[in-house]
Motif scaffolding. Structure first.
Motif, PDB file in Angstrom:
ATOM      1  N   ASP A  18      50.701  30.106  46.211  1.00  0.00           N
ATOM      2  CA  ASP A  18      49.350  30.331  45.690  1.00  0.00           C
ATOM      3  C   ASP A  18      49.320  30.680  44.209  1.00  0.00           C
ATOM      4  O   ASP A  18      48.232  30.832  43.638  1.00  0.00           O
ATOM      5  CB  ASP A  18      48.654  31.443  46.487  1.00  0.00           C
ATOM      6  N   THR A  54      47.013  28.658  41.905  1.00  0.00           N
ATOM      7  CA  THR A  54      45.579  28.911  41.719  1.00  0.00           C
ATOM      8  C   THR A  54      45.305  29.707  40.454  1.00  0.00           C
ATOM      9  O   THR A  54      44.167  29.771  39.992  1.00  0.00           O
ATOM     10  CB  THR A  54      45.000  29.665  42.930  1.00  0.00           C
ATOM     11  N   TYR A  55      46.361  30.323  39.894  1.00  0.00           N
ATOM     12  CA  TYR A  55      46.209  31.124  38.678  1.00  0.00           C
ATOM     13  C   TYR A  55      46.605  30.349  37.422  1.00  0.00           C
ATOM     14  O   TYR A  55      46.638  30.924  36.337  1.00  0.00           O
ATOM     15  CB  TYR A  55      47.058  32.394  38.781  1.00  0.00           C
TER      16      TYR A  55
END
Length: 214
Positions: free
Chosen positions: A38, A41-42
């Motif tokens: 994940d 996503t940043y």
């Protein structure tokens, strides 16, 4: 041995030992680490300006994504501050510091019940726990590591009689990732034995904890 009896040199040696355990067990190959899971996503945070970062953090605190404003607000802030440029070294350095801090806090908590070797073992188990493989995922700096920091701080504050400060730290834990917060329900048992905990004291604590959930 009570933690208050440890000298500054003793604390320094304990921190060095735990630091070696954290580094050798988790970050020895950090220069080969990359972006995982994940973390993608940043990715926009890599190229934000200060104004864009502040706008995103403000949005996180206003909109409460998934009910976890601190998780996303601090997550975006940490990514922005530690991934500027082409190196992830600073990002993984913050991961190392958080894991080390948690190991030291657990050792400090364990010293209330165990002699120094036992407390050091507790801190080392946290540092080297093989089933915890998410430490290389940068978003987990907040969701797991910083969340655990707030929980351990809350428990230590509660044990030292600083109750209101402990509830504030626990509330921060809840606003990051709520499963960790549930452990704080048992805080009175760290101060008193099961027989010593009165129903009134326990229900006061329970009401305060449940109040945060509402």
């Amino acid at each position: 041995m009570n933690s208050r009896r440890l000298s500054l040199n003793d604390w320094g040696l304990c921190v060095l030992f735990l630091g070696f355990a954290v580094f050798s067990g988790n970050f020895l190959l950090a220069r080969l680490f990359g972006i995982y899971d994940d973390d993608f996503t940043y990715l926009p945070a890599f190229s934000w300006s200060w104004n864009e970062m502040l706008a995103q953090v403000q949005t996180d605190f206003l909109n409460w994504p998934q009910g976890r404003p601190l998780a996303y607000g601090l997550g975006h802030l940490l990514f922005f501050l530690t991934v500027q440029g082409s190196s992830l070294g600073l990002a993984y350095l913050t991961s190392f510091v958080l894991v080390l801090l948690n190991s030291v806090l657990l050792m400090r908590l364990s010293l209330q019940f165990l002699p120094l070797p036992g407390a050091m073992l507790a801190g080392s188990v946290l540092a080297l726990y093989p089933a915890e493989t998410s430490r290389v995922i940068l978003m987990m700096r907040v969701f797991n590591q910083l969340n655990l920091t707030f929980l351990l701080a809350a428990l230590l504050l509660y044990m030292n009689g600083r109750r209101w400060q402990s509830y504030l730290a626990a509330a921060a834990c809840f606003l990051i990732y709520e499963p960790f917060y549930m452990v704080f329900f048992l805080a009175p048992l760290l101060v008193f034995s099961v027989r010593e905990v009165t129903w009134r004291r326990f229900f006061q604590h329970l009401i305060l904890c449940l109040g945060a959930l509402s």
